[in-house]
Design an enzyme around this catalytic site. Structure first.
Site, short mmCIF file in Angstrom:
data_model
loop_
_atom_site.label_atom_id
_atom_site.label_comp_id
_atom_site.label_asym_id
_atom_site.label_seq_id
_atom_site.Cartn_x
_atom_site.Cartn_y
_atom_site.Cartn_z
N CYS A 164 0.81 -1.23 0.00
CA CYS A 164 0.00 0.00 0.00
C CYS A 164 0.83 1.27 0.00
O CYS A 164 0.32 2.35 -0.27
CB CYS A 164 -0.95 0.01 1.19
SG CYS A 164 -1.98 -1.46 1.26
N HIS B 121 -3.60 7.20 2.60
CA HIS B 121 -3.99 5.85 2.17
C HIS B 121 -5.32 5.52 2.82
O HIS B 121 -5.50 5.69 4.02
CB HIS B 121 -2.90 4.85 2.58
CG HIS B 121 -3.29 3.43 2.34
ND1 HIS B 121 -3.90 3.02 1.18
CD2 HIS B 121 -3.16 2.32 3.12
CE1 HIS B 121 -4.12 1.73 1.25
NE2 HIS B 121 -3.70 1.28 2.42
N ASN C 198 -10.17 -0.17 0.64
CA ASN C 198 -8.71 -0.07 0.56
C ASN C 198 -8.26 -0.65 -0.78
O ASN C 198 -8.37 -1.85 -1.01
CB ASN C 198 -8.10 -0.84 1.73
CG ASN C 198 -6.58 -0.86 1.71
OD1 ASN C 198 -5.96 -0.50 0.72
ND2 ASN C 198 -5.99 -1.32 2.80
N1 COA Z 1 -17.83 -8.24 10.99
C1 COA Z 1 -18.24 -8.42 12.26
N2 COA Z 1 -17.39 -8.67 13.27
C2 COA Z 1 -16.08 -8.72 12.99
C3 COA Z 1 -15.59 -8.54 11.68
C4 COA Z 1 -16.52 -8.29 10.67
N3 COA Z 1 -16.17 -8.09 9.38
N4 COA Z 1 -14.24 -8.65 11.71
C5 COA Z 1 -13.89 -8.88 12.98
N5 COA Z 1 -15.00 -8.93 13.75
C6 COA Z 1 -15.09 -9.17 15.19
C7 COA Z 1 -13.88 -9.86 15.75
O1 COA Z 1 -14.00 -11.25 15.57
C8 COA Z 1 -13.95 -9.44 17.20
O2 COA Z 1 -14.90 -10.25 17.85
P1 COA Z 1 -14.67 -10.71 19.37
O3 COA Z 1 -14.60 -9.46 20.16
O4 COA Z 1 -15.86 -11.54 19.62
O5 COA Z 1 -13.38 -11.48 19.35
C9 COA Z 1 -14.51 -8.01 17.13
O6 COA Z 1 -15.13 -7.90 15.84
C10 COA Z 1 -13.46 -6.95 17.27
O7 COA Z 1 -12.37 -7.30 16.43
P2 COA Z 1 -11.09 -6.38 16.32
O8 COA Z 1 -10.08 -7.06 15.46
O9 COA Z 1 -10.68 -5.94 17.70
O10 COA Z 1 -11.72 -5.12 15.57
P3 COA Z 1 -11.04 -3.78 15.22
O11 COA Z 1 -11.79 -2.66 15.84
O12 COA Z 1 -9.54 -3.80 15.42
O13 COA Z 1 -11.31 -3.68 13.66
C11 COA Z 1 -10.11 -3.99 11.62
C12 COA Z 1 -10.77 -4.66 12.81
C13 COA Z 1 -9.50 -5.07 10.72
C14 COA Z 1 -11.17 -3.23 10.84
C15 COA Z 1 -9.02 -3.01 12.13
O14 COA Z 1 -8.19 -3.67 13.07
C16 COA Z 1 -8.16 -2.48 11.02
O15 COA Z 1 -8.62 -1.75 10.16
N6 COA Z 1 -6.85 -2.78 11.05
C17 COA Z 1 -5.96 -2.32 10.03
C18 COA Z 1 -6.10 -3.21 8.83
C19 COA Z 1 -5.52 -2.62 7.57
O16 COA Z 1 -5.59 -1.43 7.36
N7 COA Z 1 -4.95 -3.46 6.73
C20 COA Z 1 -4.42 -3.09 5.48
C21 COA Z 1 -3.22 -2.28 5.66
S1 COA Z 1 -2.68 -1.55 4.18
#
Ligand code: COA
Length: 349
Positions: free
Chosen positions: A115, A256, A286
């Site tokens: 990215c 980004h 993204n």
């Molecule tokens: N729908 C519903 N629930 C979801 C889910 C979805 N699509 N994805 C994850 N969950 C759940 C998890 O299983 C977790 O459940 P639990 O509490 O029962 O274990 C809960 O939601 C919270 O998960 P968590 O990983 O703590 O959520 P978050 O607030 O960190 O959001 C992302 C997850 C992936 C959106 C976030 O971490 C993120 O954007 N990270 C950066 C990723 C990124 O940018 N990647 C590319 C880089 S270029």
């Protein structure tokens, strides 16, 4: 002392017509529109069909940038593509773009830094121009992340989409490339990676790749989130320091588009108000190396960016990697292009 300056003279972009909404994803995995919007800011992504490839988007975006600048492919000295999803591991996507633009003899190469690819490519292009190596470099960020997205994994599949954006960078008396900061930390690839297809899990071990779903993006979401929030602001500050500017002098941040919460936290850390930030994440998700040029192109289409504006483009991604470019905007037209029809490509012998 630089003898040459670099400026962007044309911008092009291309997005697939196919759309994948949050409601569509609700049918594929256990998720909800509410969760996705709240946690990411995304509502839709554009994706190619089963036969679509990255060059179907990269070539029209490249052509559109040239047309916007009023230039012909023959006027370009070098083509650089940034992509994590090129049509092939080799030849480079840039070679395919050069050939389809009708200039197969030109130097053409890819930058593979996920990215962060577009800011790395733009820095490379501007530096080549500054150094007097080339007069005109076409930079393309293009992805079909839908090809490496695991639509059985709700923690990643809601995030990614496809698209392409391109800029023509040309020699100019005034240097618009004001500052840059690039960095990487490859100590733990598993934080964000595509395990399969390289020498560790090669495609020749196809059974293993599919059994373990190694051909898809794997990610530790929270670790990436924390890294992004800290690194984007630090990188933007470093590039601004190189430019001799302060955060108060920023007219626009083009971040980004990975997660609206990451963008908001970055703005807060920089002390930049949200009206100075270009965001189109709700529509595209993204799109990795395409996300910054796509956001830039749409902002230009809307007439948001006035000449002389100071723009900070800031990215992070797989590597882990990060990068920022500070750019003085000069008037440059923008053009939207339609994707190419999927073509058969090179068939196995
Ligand atoms: N729908 C519903 N629930 C979801 C889910 C979805 N699509 N994805 C994850 N969950 C759940 C998890 O299983 C977790 O459940 P639990 O509490 O029962 O274990 C809960 O939601 C919270 O998960 P968590 O990983 O703590 O959520 P978050 O607030 O960190 O959001 C992302 C997850 C992936 C959106 C976030 O971490 C993120 O954007 N990270 C950066 C990723 C990124 O940018 N990647 C590319 C880089 S270029």
């Amino acid at each position: 002392m630089n003898t040459h300056g670099a400026t962007i003279t044309g911008v092009g972009f291309c997005v697939p017509t196919g759309v994948l909404t949050n409601e569509d994803l609700e049918k594929l995995v256990d998720t909800s529109d509410e969760w996705i919007v709240q946690r990411t800011g995304m509502k839709r992504r554009h994706i190619v069909g089963p036969d679509g490839v990255t060059s179907d988007l990269a070539i029209p975006a490249a052509r559109a940038a040239l047309e916007a600048a009023g230039k012909k492919p023959q006027d370009v000295d070098c083509i650089i593509c940034a992509s994590a999803t090129p049509d092939y591991l080799f030849p480079a996507l840039a070679c395919l773009v050069a050939a389809r633009l009708g200039v197969p003899g030109k130097p053409a190469f890819d930058i593979s830094i996920a990215c962060s690819g577009f800011v790395y490519a733009l820095t490379t292009a501007a530096s080549l121009i500054r150094a007097g190596v080339y007069r005109s470099v076409l930079v393309v960020g293009a992805e079909t992340l839908s090809k490496i997205t695991d639509y059985t994994d709700r923690t990643t599949c809601v995030l990614f989409g496809d698209g392409a954006g391109a800029v023509l960078v040309e020699r100019c008396a005034e240097d618009c490339f004001l500052g840059s900061d690039l960095g990487s930390d490859g100590s733990d690839p598993s934080v964000l990676y595509l395990p399969g297809g390289g020498s560790r899990f090669p495609y020749s071990r196809n059974g293993e790749l599919s059994a373990q779903r190694l051909g898809y993006i794997k990610m530790q979401g929270q670790s990436v989130f924390k890294f992004a929030v800290n690194q984007m602001a630090a990188s933007a500050r470093a590039a601004l320091a190189q430019a001799g500017l302060t955060t108060a002098e920023i007219d626009f941040v083009v971040p980004h588009q990975a997660n609206l919460r990451i963008v908001d936290a970055t703005l807060k850390m920089l002390g930049v108000p949200s009206h100075k930030c270009i965001v189109n994440i709700a529509e595209y998700g993204n799109t990795s190396a395409a996300s910054i040029p796509l956001a830039l192109a749409e902002a230009l289409e809307k007439g948001m960016i006035a000449p002389r504006s100071v723009i900070v483009m800031v990215a992070f991604g797989g590597g882990l990697s990060w990068g920022s470019v500070v750019w003085r905007w000069q008037a440059a037209p923008v053009k939207k292009a339609q994707p190419l029809e999927p073509s058969p490509g090179a068939a196995p012998a």
